[in-house]
Motif scaffolding. Structure first.
Motif, PDB file in Angstrom:
ATOM      1  N   LEU A 274     -62.338  84.711  95.519  1.00 51.08           N
ATOM      2  CA  LEU A 274     -61.234  83.778  95.298  1.00 51.08           C
ATOM      3  C   LEU A 274     -61.454  82.971  94.021  1.00 51.08           C
ATOM      4  CD1 LEU A 274     -58.616  82.472  96.090  1.00 51.08           C
ATOM      5  CD2 LEU A 274     -59.838  81.006  97.708  1.00 51.08           C
ATOM      6  N   ILE A 275     -62.688  82.554  93.777  1.00 54.56           N
ATOM      7  CA  ILE A 275     -63.004  81.819  92.546  1.00 54.56           C
ATOM      8  C   ILE A 275     -62.650  82.670  91.327  1.00 54.56           C
ATOM      9  CG2 ILE A 275     -64.935  81.006  91.124  1.00 54.56           C
ATOM     10  CD1 ILE A 275     -66.229  79.992  93.751  1.00 54.56           C
ATOM     11  N   ASN A 276     -63.063  83.927  91.334  1.00 56.82           N
ATOM     12  CA  ASN A 276     -62.763  84.822  90.210  1.00 56.82           C
ATOM     13  C   ASN A 276     -61.266  85.056  90.059  1.00 56.82           C
ATOM     14  OD1 ASN A 276     -65.370  85.259  89.243  1.00 56.82           O
ATOM     15  ND2 ASN A 276     -65.768  86.935  90.663  1.00 56.82           N
ATOM     16  N   ALA A 277     -60.562  85.183  91.190  1.00 56.99           N
ATOM     17  CA  ALA A 277     -59.116  85.420  91.139  1.00 56.99           C
ATOM     18  C   ALA A 277     -58.395  84.228  90.532  1.00 56.99           C
ATOM     19  CB  ALA A 277     -58.589  85.705  92.547  1.00 56.99           C
ATOM     20  N   LEU A 278     -58.786  83.026  90.921  1.00 56.44           N
ATOM     21  CA  LEU A 278     -58.151  81.815  90.394  1.00 56.44           C
ATOM     22  C   LEU A 278     -58.397  81.668  88.897  1.00 56.44           C
ATOM     23  CD1 LEU A 278     -58.983  79.274  93.243  1.00 56.44           C
ATOM     24  CD2 LEU A 278     -56.696  80.059  92.596  1.00 56.44           C
ATOM     25  N   ILE A 279     -59.633  81.935  88.467  1.00 61.41           N
ATOM     26  CA  ILE A 279     -59.976  81.760  87.053  1.00 61.41           C
ATOM     27  C   ILE A 279     -59.362  82.856  86.190  1.00 61.41           C
ATOM     28  CG2 ILE A 279     -61.867  81.758  85.381  1.00 61.41           C
ATOM     29  CD1 ILE A 279     -63.629  80.476  87.519  1.00 61.41           C
TER      30      ILE A 279
ATOM     31  N   ARG B  35     -59.087  77.900  82.202  1.00 63.02           N
ATOM     32  CA  ARG B  35     -60.225  78.632  82.767  1.00 63.02           C
ATOM     33  C   ARG B  35     -61.518  77.821  82.635  1.00 63.02           C
ATOM     34  NH1 ARG B  35     -57.691  82.695  79.745  1.00 63.02           N
ATOM     35  NH2 ARG B  35     -59.417  82.762  78.223  1.00 63.02           N
ATOM     36  N   ILE B  36     -61.696  77.202  81.477  1.00 62.07           N
ATOM     37  CA  ILE B  36     -62.896  76.391  81.259  1.00 62.07           C
ATOM     38  C   ILE B  36     -62.907  75.183  82.195  1.00 62.07           C
ATOM     39  CG2 ILE B  36     -64.049  74.864  79.595  1.00 62.07           C
ATOM     40  CD1 ILE B  36     -63.274  76.841  77.411  1.00 62.07           C
ATOM     41  N   HIS B  37     -61.743  74.583  82.396  1.00 69.11           N
ATOM     42  CA  HIS B  37     -61.643  73.406  83.266  1.00 69.11           C
ATOM     43  C   HIS B  37     -62.017  73.756  84.715  1.00 69.11           C
ATOM     44  CE1 HIS B  37     -60.160  69.672  85.006  1.00 69.11           C
ATOM     45  NE2 HIS B  37     -59.471  70.405  85.870  1.00 69.11           N
TER      46      HIS B  37
ATOM     47  N   ARG C 195     -56.786  84.738  86.510  1.00 64.48           N
ATOM     48  CA  ARG C 195     -55.333  84.776  86.360  1.00 64.48           C
ATOM     49  C   ARG C 195     -54.813  83.689  85.432  1.00 64.48           C
ATOM     50  NH1 ARG C 195     -53.202  89.012  86.509  1.00 64.48           N
ATOM     51  NH2 ARG C 195     -51.176  88.196  87.120  1.00 64.48           N
ATOM     52  N   GLY C 196     -55.679  82.731  85.080  1.00 66.21           N
ATOM     53  CA  GLY C 196     -55.265  81.684  84.155  1.00 66.21           C
ATOM     54  C   GLY C 196     -55.163  82.215  82.740  1.00 66.21           C
TER      55      GLY C 196
ATOM     56  N   PRO D  46     -44.373  88.130  92.507  1.00 68.44           N
ATOM     57  CA  PRO D  46     -43.815  87.246  91.474  1.00 68.44           C
ATOM     58  C   PRO D  46     -44.902  86.597  90.648  1.00 68.44           C
ATOM     59  CG  PRO D  46     -43.674  86.217  93.634  1.00 68.44           C
ATOM     60  CD  PRO D  46     -44.155  87.609  93.865  1.00 68.44           C
ATOM     61  N   GLU D  47     -44.515  86.041  89.509  1.00 61.75           N
ATOM     62  CA  GLU D  47     -45.496  85.503  88.573  1.00 61.75           C
ATOM     63  C   GLU D  47     -46.127  84.206  89.075  1.00 61.75           C
ATOM     64  OE1 GLU D  47     -43.548  85.048  84.853  1.00 61.75           O
ATOM     65  OE2 GLU D  47     -43.427  87.200  84.458  1.00 61.75           O
ATOM     66  N   ASN D  48     -47.312  83.930  88.515  1.00 64.17           N
ATOM     67  CA  ASN D  48     -48.000  82.645  88.717  1.00 64.17           C
ATOM     68  C   ASN D  48     -48.309  82.324  90.183  1.00 64.17           C
ATOM     69  OD1 ASN D  48     -47.828  82.213  85.918  1.00 64.17           O
ATOM     70  ND2 ASN D  48     -45.796  81.290  86.139  1.00 64.17           N
ATOM     71  N   LEU D  49     -48.617  83.353  90.957  1.00 67.62           N
ATOM     72  CA  LEU D  49     -48.975  83.104  92.350  1.00 67.62           C
ATOM     73  C   LEU D  49     -50.292  82.334  92.452  1.00 67.62           C
ATOM     74  CD1 LEU D  49     -47.943  86.459  94.055  1.00 67.62           C
ATOM     75  CD2 LEU D  49     -47.048  84.195  94.575  1.00 67.62           C
ATOM     76  N   HIS D  50     -51.174  82.538  91.475  1.00 62.52           N
ATOM     77  CA  HIS D  50     -52.443  81.804  91.501  1.00 62.52           C
ATOM     78  C   HIS D  50     -52.196  80.299  91.376  1.00 62.52           C
ATOM     79  CE1 HIS D  50     -51.778  81.842  87.166  1.00 62.52           C
ATOM     80  NE2 HIS D  50     -52.712  80.918  87.044  1.00 62.52           N
TER      81      HIS D  50
END
Length: 308
Positions: free
Chosen positions: A235-240, A249-251, A242-243, A191-195
């Motif tokens: 994990l850092i790359n995955a979180l950023i 992403r900048i935040h 997917r934004g 599903p969407e927005n899992l990050h």
């Protein structure tokens, strides 16, 4: 025995066989293109092999037996032995076995993990308690290695938060498995927005511990364990990545930099490791693209200010 059945019935069994074998779409497609007689033979052999294998494993525990054992009040080495055996079964048995373990088995694993995480003095040996936590994470990884298990885990309210709680730099090997599982969840399309769910769980856990939300990842990056460094970067790359919003992403990137990520990335560059090199390249390329977009946006604002 299958010769008397219709082609439609064989095709139905054939599709069930593909699901049970846990083959991805790329591997399924060439098999679907086979002639119906070949499919009939494949189904026949698969059913025969499954029955033979089941006869050979009569002494092996069934999924129901594991559920009963997890309900027992096991302690220390006895619990660890049960979990290790369960992990092997989840990895080696077909999807139908995982389905038999099902939501009941998953709920028991999550309940046990939560109890181990919260009741620190419940077990006589703290080290064995930590080993049991790690083994549950490994069981969850095996459980999620198919569409059914993944769907069940994502539908569970406590699944992601308990994985986030396992991001513990004091237990590097467990943290590696936890961050890699969370990374895989983040990049799923559906599903969407899992990050966002993962980030929300990270934020809530940090508030409970009264720490910066990305501090455990930065601490993990500081660890000498190269696999942990790679997992944290993943994990850092995955979180950023997917934004969808540039500001988001900048935040996130700025928050990580403030905690000392920039210095750690400099140290990572000196390590000869392919996984780290790939993750570092992904981070730097995405940061460069966002920097370019931000400059373009600021240039547009400047032009508007100069020529109202």
């Amino acid at each position: 025995m299958l010769q008397d059945h219709s082609d439609e019935y064989i095709l139905e069994l054939f599709e069930k066989m593909l699901v049970d074998m846990n083959l991805n779409e790329e591997k399924q497609q060439p098999l679907r293109e086979k002639d119906i007689m070949i499919k009939r033979e494949m189904v026949s052999q698969y059913l025969h092999t499954s029955k033979t294998g089941q006869n050979q494993k009569e002494s092996t525990k069934s999924a129901v037996m594991y559920i009963q054992e997890l309900k027992s009040d096991y302690r220390d080495s006895q619990l660890l032995s049960c979990l290790e055996s369960l992990r092997v079964s989840l990895n080696n048995n077909p999807v139908s076995w995982v389905q038999n373990f099902g939501d009941d088995g998953l709920a028991l694993l999550l309940t046990l993990l939560k109890r181990l995480q919260e009741d620190k003095d419940e077990y006589s040996s703290r080290m064995l308690g930590v080993k049991c936590q790690h083994e549950i994470i490994r069981c969850l990884k095996a459980f999620m290695n198919n569409k059914y298990g993944l769907k069940s885990m994502l539908e569970s309210a406590e699944g992601i938060p308990l994985l986030v709680r396992a991001i513990n730099p004091k237990v590097p090997h467990m943290m590696v498995d936890a961050v890699r599982l969370l990374s895989a969840i983040c990049i799923l399309e559906q599903p969407e927005n899992l990050h966002e769910r993962v980030l929300e769980a990270i934020t809530e856990e940090a508030e409970k511990q009264d720490i910066e939300r990305f501090q455990p990842l930065i601490t993990g990056m500081s660890n000498h364990n190269i696999a942990l460094k790679g997992g944290c970067m993943q994990l850092i790359n995955a979180l950023i990545s997917r934004g969808e919003e540039l500001d988001f992403r900048i935040h996130i990137r700025s928050e990580l930099q403030r905690l000392g990520l920039r210095k750690l990335l400099g140290e990572v560059k000196s390590i000869e490791n392919e996984e780290l090199r790939v993750q570092l390249t992904v981070f730097e390329e995405q940061a460069e693209d966002d920097s370019y977009d931000l400059k373009a946006r600021l240039e547009d604002i400047r032009i508007e200010m100069e020529y109202p």
